[in-house]
Enzyme design. Structure first.
Site, PDB file in Angstrom:
ATOM      1  N   GLY A 247      -8.181   3.391  17.571  1.00  0.00           N
ATOM      2  CA  GLY A 247      -7.175   2.878  16.646  1.00  0.00           C
ATOM      3  C   GLY A 247      -6.515   4.006  15.877  1.00  0.00           C
ATOM      4  O   GLY A 247      -7.071   5.118  15.753  1.00  0.00           O
ATOM      5  N   ALA A 248      -5.297   3.716  15.400  1.00  0.00           N
ATOM      6  CA  ALA A 248      -4.553   4.715  14.623  1.00  0.00           C
ATOM      7  C   ALA A 248      -3.767   4.037  13.502  1.00  0.00           C
ATOM      8  O   ALA A 248      -2.772   4.562  13.016  1.00  0.00           O
ATOM      9  CB  ALA A 248      -3.615   5.491  15.548  1.00  0.00           C
TER      10      ALA A 248
ATOM     11  N   ASN B 217      -4.748   1.899  -1.807  1.00  0.00           N
ATOM     12  CA  ASN B 217      -5.270   0.525  -1.905  1.00  0.00           C
ATOM     13  C   ASN B 217      -5.926   0.268  -3.256  1.00  0.00           C
ATOM     14  O   ASN B 217      -6.383  -0.833  -3.525  1.00  0.00           O
ATOM     15  CB  ASN B 217      -6.251   0.219  -0.755  1.00  0.00           C
TER      16      ASN B 217
ATOM     17  N   ALA C 190      -6.616   1.522   8.759  1.00  0.00           N
ATOM     18  CA  ALA C 190      -8.064   1.757   8.630  1.00  0.00           C
ATOM     19  C   ALA C 190      -8.446   3.069   9.310  1.00  0.00           C
ATOM     20  O   ALA C 190      -9.214   3.868   8.764  1.00  0.00           O
ATOM     21  CB  ALA C 190      -8.841   0.584   9.238  1.00  0.00           C
TER      22      ALA C 190
ATOM     23  N   GLY D 158     -18.975  -3.427   9.657  1.00  0.00           N
ATOM     24  CA  GLY D 158     -17.809  -3.311   8.778  1.00  0.00           C
ATOM     25  C   GLY D 158     -18.022  -3.910   7.407  1.00  0.00           C
ATOM     26  O   GLY D 158     -17.248  -3.652   6.482  1.00  0.00           O
TER      27      GLY D 158
ATOM     28  N   ASP E  36     -10.667   2.856   1.154  1.00  0.00           N
ATOM     29  CA  ASP E  36     -11.140   2.383   2.478  1.00  0.00           C
ATOM     30  C   ASP E  36     -11.952   3.466   3.190  1.00  0.00           C
ATOM     31  O   ASP E  36     -13.059   3.216   3.666  1.00  0.00           O
ATOM     32  CB  ASP E  36      -9.952   1.979   3.365  1.00  0.00           C
TER      33      ASP E  36
ATOM     34  N   LYS F  31       0.806  -1.231   0.000  1.00  0.00           N
ATOM     35  CA  LYS F  31       0.000   0.000   0.000  1.00  0.00           C
ATOM     36  C   LYS F  31       0.838   1.279   0.000  1.00  0.00           C
ATOM     37  O   LYS F  31       0.419   2.293  -0.542  1.00  0.00           O
ATOM     38  CB  LYS F  31      -0.944   0.014   1.210  1.00  0.00           C
TER      39      LYS F  31
HETATM   40  P1  NDP Z   1      -3.284  -1.913  11.704  1.00  0.00           P
HETATM   41  O1  NDP Z   1      -2.445  -3.070  12.151  1.00  0.00           O
HETATM   42  O2  NDP Z   1      -2.691  -0.890  10.804  1.00  0.00           O
HETATM   43  O3  NDP Z   1      -3.842  -1.135  13.015  1.00  0.00           O
HETATM   44  C1  NDP Z   1      -4.455  -1.825  14.054  1.00  0.00           C
HETATM   45  C2  NDP Z   1      -4.927  -0.851  15.109  1.00  0.00           C
HETATM   46  O4  NDP Z   1      -5.650  -1.583  16.095  1.00  0.00           O
HETATM   47  C3  NDP Z   1      -3.816  -0.123  15.844  1.00  0.00           C
HETATM   48  O5  NDP Z   1      -4.229   1.177  16.153  1.00  0.00           O
HETATM   49  C4  NDP Z   1      -3.655  -0.961  17.120  1.00  0.00           C
HETATM   50  O6  NDP Z   1      -3.167  -0.207  18.210  1.00  0.00           O
HETATM   51  C5  NDP Z   1      -5.096  -1.330  17.389  1.00  0.00           C
HETATM   52  N1  NDP Z   1      -5.240  -2.543  18.185  1.00  0.00           N
HETATM   53  C6  NDP Z   1      -5.074  -3.828  17.781  1.00  0.00           C
HETATM   54  N2  NDP Z   1      -5.310  -4.673  18.802  1.00  0.00           N
HETATM   55  C7  NDP Z   1      -5.631  -3.900  19.874  1.00  0.00           C
HETATM   56  C8  NDP Z   1      -5.988  -4.199  21.231  1.00  0.00           C
HETATM   57  N3  NDP Z   1      -6.077  -5.447  21.674  1.00  0.00           N
HETATM   58  N4  NDP Z   1      -6.256  -3.157  22.060  1.00  0.00           N
HETATM   59  C9  NDP Z   1      -6.195  -1.874  21.626  1.00  0.00           C
HETATM   60  N5  NDP Z   1      -5.859  -1.533  20.348  1.00  0.00           N
HETATM   61  C10 NDP Z   1      -5.586  -2.541  19.486  1.00  0.00           C
HETATM   62  O7  NDP Z   1      -4.573  -2.568  11.058  1.00  0.00           O
HETATM   63  P2  NDP Z   1      -5.606  -1.879  10.033  1.00  0.00           P
HETATM   64  O8  NDP Z   1      -5.872  -0.505  10.484  1.00  0.00           O
HETATM   65  O9  NDP Z   1      -5.140  -2.108   8.654  1.00  0.00           O
HETATM   66  O10 NDP Z   1      -6.901  -2.800  10.241  1.00  0.00           O
HETATM   67  C11 NDP Z   1      -7.656  -2.730  11.442  1.00  0.00           C
HETATM   68  C12 NDP Z   1      -8.914  -3.553  11.249  1.00  0.00           C
HETATM   69  O11 NDP Z   1      -9.702  -2.927  10.246  1.00  0.00           O
HETATM   70  C13 NDP Z   1      -8.665  -4.994  10.782  1.00  0.00           C
HETATM   71  O12 NDP Z   1      -9.397  -5.854  11.629  1.00  0.00           O
HETATM   72  C14 NDP Z   1      -9.226  -5.043   9.385  1.00  0.00           C
HETATM   73  O13 NDP Z   1      -9.875  -6.264   9.134  1.00  0.00           O
HETATM   74  C15 NDP Z   1     -10.245  -3.925   9.415  1.00  0.00           C
HETATM   75  N6  NDP Z   1     -10.462  -3.312   8.092  1.00  0.00           N
HETATM   76  C16 NDP Z   1     -11.733  -3.367   7.581  1.00  0.00           C
HETATM   77  C17 NDP Z   1     -11.991  -2.825   6.355  1.00  0.00           C
HETATM   78  C18 NDP Z   1     -13.386  -2.888   5.824  1.00  0.00           C
HETATM   79  O14 NDP Z   1     -13.558  -2.600   4.627  1.00  0.00           O
HETATM   80  N7  NDP Z   1     -14.379  -3.239   6.623  1.00  0.00           N
HETATM   81  C19 NDP Z   1     -10.939  -2.188   5.537  1.00  0.00           C
HETATM   82  C20 NDP Z   1      -9.642  -2.157   6.181  1.00  0.00           C
HETATM   83  C21 NDP Z   1      -9.428  -2.726   7.416  1.00  0.00           C
HETATM   84  P3  NDP Z   1      -1.594   0.171  18.330  1.00  0.00           P
HETATM   85  O15 NDP Z   1      -1.348   1.302  17.391  1.00  0.00           O
HETATM   86  O16 NDP Z   1      -1.480   0.547  19.760  1.00  0.00           O
HETATM   87  O17 NDP Z   1      -0.847  -1.079  17.948  1.00  0.00           O
END
Ligand code: NDP
Length: 282
Positions: A130-131, A92, A134, A248, A107, A71
């Site tokens: 989250g950061a 994407n 997505a 989602g 997205d 990406k």
């Molecule tokens: P990333 O790995 O880039 O980011 C994940 C985020 O989730 C981070 O901010 C992370 O925090 C946080 N996180 C994960 N686990 C925990 C936890 N247990 N407690 C607190 N915070 C947590 O992933 P993406 O952003 O790419 O994807 C996130 C989700 O979005 C996925 O499940 C994906 O399936 C979904 N998604 C859905 C789409 C749709 O079309 N519906 C499109 C794209 C994604 P930290 O920064 O602290 O690590």
């Protein structure tokens, strides 16, 4: 005229094409509309990305999707970035028009389209958990769509603050950061609550966000990015409190609809895409 599609995919997405949900959804909707189009699933190694992009151009593809880890890396092979993709810093979806490669990020656009079925983001106060990728896409696109303020709640401070700075520097929305090291109470002034973390994604369907469920008020829209399962515990808690909920799967369907529109100009029926996804995730 035939439209060709390529999807650049990663080793982690190395399912046979017939089992790939995106391919199945695209095939179903192309067939429904009688479109002369194909969507292919190609597994591209990072070292071959440039060759793959040049191949797509040479073969007259209308465009392609990129998944992780391509990406960000794909940007150097493109001629232009759409405004939100330039801010987000990730692509994407690539559209090939008159020999030029234009990077898009669908997205966030898919999320905003889905959101608009229940509420316009204009003037609203958002809280986003989250950061990651997505969250970045959703926050930037919502801000460009007129959101008034965005609170980013994240467990990793540096990532959260980076996103807040991005929103404040590049959009008219006012963003602030909350470190997520406690059971978070959603402020009563929030209009739209969004889970943009991976919490609740199959198979960890019993995972819950570390929040006070009672602070989800009936006046709020509560959205989740998790497409599978569509009815996460967050959305179940929100519905029990009388909130308007948004799953989602809607975002997933709409990011695909936006991509097809960019590639072909055709507005396809999202219901066909959703039905196909539901049958795959059942
Ligand atoms: P990333 O790995 O880039 O980011 C994940 C985020 O989730 C981070 O901010 C992370 O925090 C946080 N996180 C994960 N686990 C925990 C936890 N247990 N407690 C607190 N915070 C947590 O992933 P993406 O952003 O790419 O994807 C996130 C989700 O979005 C996925 O499940 C994906 O399936 C979904 N998604 C859905 C789409 C749709 O079309 N519906 C499109 C794209 C994604 P930290 O920064 O602290 O690590």
């Amino acid at each position: 005229m035939a439209h060709n599609f390529m999807s650049t995919l990663t080793a982690s997405f190395a399912m046979p094409a017939a089992e790939n949900p995106t391919v199945a959804v695209m095939d179903a909707v192309f067939a429904h509309h009688g479109m002369n189009a194909r969507y292919l699933n190609c597994e591209i190694q990072p070292r071959s990305l440039g060759d793959a992009v040049r191949g797509a151009l040479a073969m007259g593809f209308a465009g392609f999707n990129c998944s992780l880890p391509h990406k960000v890396a794909v940007v150097e092979y493109l001629d232009e970035l759409a405004p939100s993709a330039a801010i987000i810093g990730a692509v994407n979806c690539v559209v090939i028009t008159d020999g030029r490669l234009i990077g898009e990020n669908t997205d966030g656009k898919g999320f905003v389209e889905s959101l608009r079925t229940v509420a316009d983001p204009g003037g609203q106060r958002l809280t986003i958990f989250g950061a990651g990728g997505a969250a970045r896409a959703i926050a930037i696109e919502s801000a460009l769509a007129g959101a008034a303020s965005i609170t980013i709640v994240n467990t990793t401070e540096s990532r959260g603050r980076e996103l807040v700075a991005l929103i404040n520097e590049h959009t008219p929305a006012a963003a602030d950061f909350v470190l997520w090291d406690h059971r978070y109470a959603v402020p009563a002034t929030t209009n739209i609550v969004i889970n943009a973390t991976s919490i609740g994604l199959f198979p960890d369907i019993e995972a819950r966000l570390n929040i006070e469920p009672a602070t989800l008020l009936s006046s709020m829209v509560v959205a989740d990015v998790i497409p599978n399962p569509p009815r996460t515990l967050l959305l179940q808690d929100a519905a029990a409190n009388g909130c308007t909920t948004l799953d989602g799967m809607g975002m997933l369907v709409n990011q695909g609809r936006v991509a097809i529109k960019l590639w072909t100009g055709v507005d396809v029926d999202g219901r066909i895409m959703r039905q196909t996804l539901e049958s795959l995730f059942a």
